[in-house]
Design an enzyme around this catalytic site. Structure first.
Site, mmCIF file in Angstrom:
data_model
loop_
_atom_site.group_PDB
_atom_site.id
_atom_site.type_symbol
_atom_site.label_atom_id
_atom_site.label_comp_id
_atom_site.label_asym_id
_atom_site.label_seq_id
_atom_site.Cartn_x
_atom_site.Cartn_y
_atom_site.Cartn_z
ATOM 1 N N CYS A 128 0.810 -1.211 0.000
ATOM 2 C CA CYS A 128 0.000 0.000 0.000
ATOM 3 C C CYS A 128 0.845 1.264 0.000
ATOM 4 C CB CYS A 128 -0.912 -0.017 1.220
ATOM 5 S SG CYS A 128 0.025 0.063 2.760
ATOM 6 N N ALA B 238 3.238 1.705 2.850
ATOM 7 C CA ALA B 238 4.447 0.891 2.675
ATOM 8 C C ALA B 238 5.440 1.603 1.761
ATOM 9 C CB ALA B 238 4.089 -0.480 2.112
ATOM 10 N N ARG C 172 13.061 -4.628 6.396
ATOM 11 C CA ARG C 172 13.393 -4.359 4.987
ATOM 12 C C ARG C 172 14.874 -4.434 4.681
ATOM 13 N NH1 ARG C 172 13.382 0.731 2.090
ATOM 14 N NH2 ARG C 172 13.455 0.294 -0.137
ATOM 15 N N HIS D 139 5.538 6.514 -2.649
ATOM 16 C CA HIS D 139 6.827 7.064 -3.087
ATOM 17 C C HIS D 139 6.643 8.529 -3.466
ATOM 18 C CE1 HIS D 139 7.507 2.740 -4.782
ATOM 19 N NE2 HIS D 139 7.803 2.782 -3.496
#
Lengths: 457, 532
Positions: B51, B54, B85, B184
Site C-alpha cells: 500500500c 508501505a 526491509r 513514493h
C-alpha cells in the site's frame, strides 16, 4: 544496538516504541489458514494483506495464501461492497477454495462497512461458504483477532443441534503446526475422539514434494468438524486469553461445557491437559506418556544446577508467556519480567496468581500487559536478567545487553525448523528445557576464564 | 498458442479483459509491446502489491536514520515495517542518532478513532522529544487517519514551532493510489518541499553526486559508495538507504544526481533538475557490465581526462580482483533461465547481473511500476491520468533564483545522449528484453504459478510471499527484496556474492532428495524363472 534507549524509565502514555504485539487482522488470517480449503480474505487496503502474509511466511517459512479487497480512495469513501463482491467471485473462479474467511481491517471498520450484510447479498456457489469476523486493528491485538475469527467460523458454520456425540472439541489456541501435532498425539494416546480447531498441521508445514497446492486436501480443520462442534460433549480450550471467548461462545450457543486450561507447556500445565483428557476418556494414562513425563522431570533435575535461581525476562503473547513463566518456575528460574503487549489486564492477574501458587512474590517482579519492548529494555538496563525468552524482536535487546535469548512464540523470524517441532506437551518442554539450559551453559563457556573453563558440566 | 494467451485463457472474461493489457509476450517490432500499468489491482486476485504507507514509510522515508518516523495509527503497520526491509544504516559520525532499529507508533485505540488522534500524536511527540530530542520527525499516516480527519501536516507545523526542529507530516494512508507507488510520490513531495535545499554545506571534492533511489538493502549503497569514493567522487547524500536529514539538506549542492530506482525517486530527480538545474543520470550498479557502463557514463558527463583515466584504472583493478570468481560462477550458471518479479526497478536491474553469468531472464514483471518503467520515459505524455493517480498531488517547482545553474545546454545534453549517456531519461525494461519473453505488470500468485509451469525457468526471483510456493513446486526461488538476508549484490564485490548465492541455491544438495526411493522402485521384486 539500541544505543539511544536511555536507562532512566519515563512513563510513556502516548507513544509505543518497539511493540510487543501486532494488529487483529493477522490473527484472523492465521486462524483461517488452519481450516481445510479456506482462503483468508482481508477486507481493506492491499498493504494489510501483504504485511500479514509476509510476517506469517517469515515465521513459518511457508506460503501464506490470502486475498485482499484492494481498497482505493473511492472504496474508502463509498464503501467496500463492490470490492468484496468482485473479490469473492474472483477467488472462487481462480483459486477455488471451499471457504472464504473474510476479516475486516481498521479501514473497513472505520468507514463502517457492513460486511455481514454484504455477504448475505452475495451469490455464493453451491457447497461454498463465505463468512466473516470483525477485527478492527485498533482494538486488542493479533490474539483478539484470532479469537474473533474462531467465533466467526462458528457463527457461520456450526450447526444448531440437540444431539451430542462422543467427540470432544479441542481448541489449541495460537500455536505452531508442531504443537497441533503434539496435542493431537497426546489426545490420541488418551483415547480421545476429537474435533480439533483450528489445525495448522500439514498446512503451514507443507512437505516438499515438487508440487505446490493452494489448498491441499485432508489437512486443516475440515468444514464438517466445524459444523459438528455443537455436537461435542465437552470442550478443552487451551490458552486462557486466546481461547476464552471462542469457548464461551460454543458453550452459550451450543451448550458445550468447557474446561479452559493454560497452554500446556512444562510439566504441570501438560499434566492439566492430560488430566482433562483423562477425565473425559476415563482411560488411564499410558506408559509412553508417563515415561515422557518422567524423562522431562529427570532432565529438569539433571540440569537444575544451571537454571536454579537464574532470572528471566519473558515477553510475547499472553498465553504463551504465562505458560513459559510456569515452565521457568518449574526449572527454578525466577521470572523477573513478565510482559505482553496485548492489552489484557486479565493476564497480569493470571501471572500473579501463578506466582503466588508457587510461593513467589509477584511484587518482586514486573508483570505487565499493554506495554512494549522499549520498556522491557529499560527495565533490563536497570536490573539485568540471565536469559531472555520470547520472539525474535528481543534479539536487539539480547545483543545490546549481552544476554542469551531463547526464541519462542510469535513471530520467530530468524530460525528454521522451529514451527514444525512442539513447544507444548512433555516433548515440547524437553525441547525447551534443553534450549534454555544450553543457552545458559553456552553463556558460562563464552564468559569463563581459561582456568575456570569446564569440559564436563 | 503462446504462453501468454494460454495463461489468459484460463481467466473468466471479466478478469481476462482486465489482465490482457497487463501481460505481454514481446514482439519488439510492433505496438504490442505496450503495457498497461499503475492501475487498480483486481480485488481477490492475490496481488503481490502493498500500500501507499508501505511506499512512503517503508520504502522512502523510513531508512532516514537520524529522523524519528512515527506511524500514526493502530499498531500493525508500525510492527510490520519494523526491521524487516534490510535498509542498513550506521551512524556517520560519533553521536549521530540512528533510529533505524526502532519503531514508533501512536498505537491508536477505539477512543482515538472516535474522538480523533491529533492530541495523542502531539503528546506522543512530546514524549519522543523528551526521550531522544531528535532533529527531525516524520509522521506517516495509516488508513484511519485520513478518514477521521487528523491533520498531520498541522501537527508537524506545530511541532516545528514548539521545538525548532524539522517535522513533516505525510498523508500516506494505505488506500491512496493503487500501490506503494503513490507513497513514493507523496514521500518525494515532502522531501522536496521541506528538506532538499535547506542546508548550505558545500561538497569538498571536485565532483560530487547524490545517489537517488538506493535503499542500501544488504549494504548495496555502501558498495556503490566504496567504488565512487575510490574514483574520487564525493557522495553528498543517498536517498535514502543509510541516508539522513543531515545530508539530504545539502543534496541540491551536488553536481549530478545518479538515479538507481527510477520508480521510487524520479519525482525528486525531475524536480531537482527543474529547480536547481542538476542533471540526473540513470545508472545501474547491479551487474558488472552495468556498473562499468554507469561509471563510464559519469566520466563522460564530467568530461575530464583525469577522471576518465582514474575511472578506467579503478574498473580494471576491480575487474581483476573478481574475475576468477566470476568465471567460476559463470561456468556453473551459463545457459540457465530466470524469471524476476519484483517491485519497480530490480526486475530490470538484475537482468544485467544475470547476463554477466550467462543467465537469460525470460519472464519479468513489476509489482507497482508505471508504463515509463517498462517502455521508457518517452511514453509519459501518452499516459492518461485516472481517478486514482489524480488523487496524488503533483507539485510544481520553478527555477531557484540563486541556485539554478545548468552545466550543459539542451543541445549539449542531446549530444551526450547520442554518445549513450542516459541523461535525464530512462528507456525502461522492455527494450533490454528479447522476442518471446513475457512481461507482466502487477503480477499475482496464479500468473506466477502458471508462467513457471509453461516457461520452466531454472530459477525465480521474487519476494517472501511467493518464495515458498515456488520452491515447493520444485523451482529454485530466491528473494530479491531481501536478498534472502545476504548481499550486497551491487557493484563488483556484490556480483561475486550474487553469483555465489545463486549457484548455492541451484546446486544445493537437498534438491536431489525430493523424491523418496520408494516412488521409483517397485515394491515387489520379481524373479524371472522362479524357485531355487
Amino acid at each position: 544496538m539500541l544505543d539511544l534507549t536511555p536507562k532512566e524509565i519515563m512513563e510513556k502514555r502516548h507513544i509505543t516504541i518497539n511493540p510487543c504485539k501486532t494488529c487483529e487482522p493477522v490473527g484472523a488470517m492465521f486462524c483461517a489458514l488452519g481450516v481445510e480449503s479456506c482462503m483468508p480474505h482481508s477486507h481493506g487496503s492491499q498493504g494489510c494483506c501483504s504485511y500479514h502474509r509476509t510476517v506469517l511466511s517469515r515465521h513459518f517459512k511457508e506460503p501464506a495464501m490470502a486475498a485482499s479487497s484492494s481498497f482505493t480512495e473511492g472504496s474508502s469513501v463509498f464503501g467496500g461492497r463492490s470490492n468484496l463482491t468482485t473479490a469473492v467471485k474472483n477467488i472462487f473462479d481462480i483459486y477455488n477454495p471451499d471457504i472464504i474467511a473474510v476479516h475486516t481491517t481498521c479501514l473497513s471498520e472505520t468507514i463502517g462497512d457492513d460486511v455481514g450484510n454484504y455477504i448475505m447479498d452475495l451469490e455464493i456457489p453451491e457447497n461454498k461458504t463465505v463468512l466473516y469476523a470483525s477485527t478492527p486493528s485498533y482494538e486488542g491485538s493479533h490474539i483478539q483477532g484470532f479469537s474473533n475469527m474462531m467465533i466467526g467460523f462458528m457463527k457461520y458454520m456450526t450447526e444448531k443441534t440437540s444431539e451430542k456425540s462422543e467427540k470432544t472439541a479441542i481448541f489449541p489456541g495460537w500455536v505452531n503446526p508442531g504443537d497441533d501435532r503434539e496435542l493431537k498425539r497426546i489426545a490420541d494416546l488418551m483415547g480421545i475422539n476429537y474435533l480439533f480447531f483450528p489445525d495448522h498441521e500439514g498446512i503451514l508445514e507443507m512437505p516438499m514434494s515438487g508440487k505446490f497446492k493452494y489448498f491441499p486436501k485432508g489437512v486443516g480443520t475440515p468444514a464438517k468438524d466445524i459444523k459438528a462442534l455443537g455436537t461435542a460433549q465437552k470442550l478443552i480450550a487451551m490458552g486462557q486469553i486466546a481461547s476464552y471467548e471462542p469457548a464461551e461462545y460454543l458453550d452459550k450457543q451450543h451448550k458445550v461445557p468447557f474446561t479452559l486450561i493454560p497452554m500446556p507447556i512444562g510439566v504441570e500445565l501438560t499434566d492439566k491437559y492430560v488430566m482433562s483428557l483423562r477425565e473425559i476418556s476415563k482411560q488411564e494414562v499410558p506408559a509412553t506418556l508417563e515415561d515422557e513425563r518422567g524423562r522431562l522431570v529427570d532432565l529438569m533435575l539433571d540440569s537444575h544446577a544451571y537454571t536454579y535461581n537464574k532470572t528471566a525476562a519473558i515477553y510475547g503473547d499472553p498465553d504463551i508467556v504465562f505458560s513459559f513463566t510456569s515452565l521457568c518456575i518449574e526449572m527454578g528460574i525466577v521470572p523477573k519480567y513478565v510482559i505482553t503487549g496485548t492489552p489484557k489486564e486479565e493476564f497480569v492477574k493470571q501471572v500473579k496468581k501463578l506466582f503466588e501458587e508457587h510461593g513467589l512474590d509477584p511484587e518482586k517482579s514486573v508483570i505487565k500487559a499493554d506495554t512494549d519492548l522499549f520498556y522491557l529494555h529499560q527495565l533490563i538496563k536497570n536490573e539485568s536478567v540471565d536469559i531472555l525468552i520470547g520472539s525474535s524482536y528481543g534479539k536487539q535487546i539480547a545483543k545490546a545487553e549481552g544476554i542469551p535469548l531463547v526464541r519462542m512464540g510469535f513471530p520467530v523470524l530468524d530460525r528454521y525448523g522451529n514451527t514444525i517441532q512442539p513447544t507444548v506437551g512433555y516433548a515440547g518442554a524437553i525441547r525447551y528445557v534443553e534450549k534454555i539450559t544450553n543457552a545458559l551453559m553456552d553463556n558460562i563457556d563464552a564468559t569463563a576464564s581459561d582456568e575456570d573453563f569446564e569440559l564436563v558440566m | 498458442m503462446n504462453e501468454r494467451d494460454n495463461l489468459l485463457e484460463k481467466y473468466s472474461s471479466r478478469v481476462f479483459k482486465n489482465r490482457k493489457s497487463h501481460i505481454t509476450q514481446l514482439e519488439l517490432k510492433d505496438e504490442t509491446d505496450s503495457i498497461t500499468a499503475n492501475t487498480r489491482a483486481i480485488p481477490g486476485i492475490v496481488t503481490a502489491r502493498g500500500c501507499c504507507y508501505a511506499g512512503c514509510k517503508g520504502v522512502v522515508v523510513g531508512p532516514m536514520k537520524d529522523a524519528v518516523t512515527i506511524t500514526h495509527g493502530p499498531i500493525g503497520c508500525a510492527f510490520y515495517s519494523w526491521g524487516t526491509r534490510r535498509n542498513k544504516a550506521k551512524s556517520s559520525y560519533e553521536g549521530e542518532q540512528n533510529f533505524v532499529p526502532y519503531s514508533f507508533c501512536t498505537d491508536m485505540r477505539p477512543t482515538d478513532i472516535v474522538f480523533g488522534g491529533e492530541k495523542k500524536l502531539e503528546e506522543g511527540i512530546d514524549e519522543v522529544m523528551q526521550l531522544f530530542n531528535p532533529k527531525c520527525i516524520f509522521i506517516c499516516s495509516t488508513c484511519p487517519i485520513g478518514l477521521i480527519g487528523d491533520d498531520v501536516q498541522a501537527v508537524a507545523r506545530r511541532v516545528e514551532k514548539k521545538y525548532g526542529i524539522k517535522a513533516i507530516g505525510f498523508s500516506c494512508e494505505g488506500y491512496k493510489g493503487v500501490s506503494q507507488s503513490a507513497g513514493h510520490h507523496i514521500a518525494n513531495n515532502g522531501l522536496m518541499r521541506q528538506i532538499i535545499g535547506t542546508g548550505d554545506r558545500k561538497p569538498k571534492e571536485k565532483y560530487s553526486v547524490n545517489i537517488l533511489g538506493e535503499y542500501n538493502i544488504g549494504g548495496d549503497g555502501w558498495e556503490q559508495e566504496r567504488i565512487l569514493k575510490k574514483i574520487g567522487y564525493e557522495v553528498v547524500s543517498v536517498f535514502t538507504g543509510d541516508g539522513s536529514y543531515d545530508t539530504m539538506k545539502n543534496a541540491h549542492l551536488a553536481d549530478l544526481n545518479l538515479v538507481m530506482c527510477h520508480r521510487s525517486i524520479n519525482y525528486v530527480a525531475q524536480m531537482m533538475k527543474t529547480k536547481y538545474g542538476i542533471d540526473w543520470l540513470k545508472v545501474n550498479f547491479i551487474g558488472i557490465g552495468a556498473t562499468c557502463k554507469s561509471l563510464r557514463m559519469m566520466a563522460e558527463y564530467f568530461d575530464d581526462p583525469e577522471l576518465t583515466a582514474r575511472t578506467e584504472e579503478v574498473i580494471a583493478e576491480e575487474l581483476d580482483a573478481i574475475s576468477d570468481d566470476i568465471e567460476y560462477y559463470k561456468s556453473m550458471l551459463k545457459g540457465k533461465t530466470a524469471g524476476i518479479f519484483v517491485g519497480g526497478s530490480r526486475s530490470h536491474h538484475y537482468q544485467s547481473l544475470l547476463r554477466d553469468f550467462g543467465i537469460e531472464t525470460i519472464i519479468a514483471g513489476y509489482e507497482f511500476a508505471h508504463r515509463d518503467d517498462y517502455e521508457g520515459r518517452d511514453v509519459i505524455p501518452l499516459i492518461k491520468p485516472d481517478a486514482d493517480s489524480k488523487n496524488i498531488e503533483e507539485i510544481t517547482v520553478t527555477p531557484d533564483e540563486e541556485l539554478y545553474t545548468e552545466k550543459y545546454t539542451e543541445e549539449e545534453i542531446e549530444q551526450l545522449k547520442a554518445k549513450g549517456v542516459e541523461l535525464d531519461t530512462y528507456n525502461g525494461m522492455i527494450p533490454d528484453m528479447k522476442k518471446g519473453y513475457v512481461v507482466v505488470d502487477d503480477y499475482n500468485m496464479f500468473e506466477t504459478d502458471e508462467l513457471i509451469k509453461s516457461m520452466k525457468p531454472d530459477i525465480f526471483f521474487s519476494g517472501i510471499k511467493d518464495k515458498y510456493a515456488i520452491q515447493k513446486a520444485g523451482v529454485v526461488s530466491r528473494q530479491l527484496h531481501s536478498y534472502d538476508y545476504s548481499g550486497p549484490y551491487a557493484g563488483f564485490n556484490g556480483a561475486v556474492i550474487f553469483g555465489r548465492d545463486v549457484t548455492m541455491s541451484i546446486y544445493t544438495n537437498a534438491w536431489a532428495l525430493t523424491t523418496p526411493p520408494w516412488k521409483t522402485a517397485p515394491l515387489l521384486g520379481g524373479r524371472i524363472g522362479g524357485g531355487n
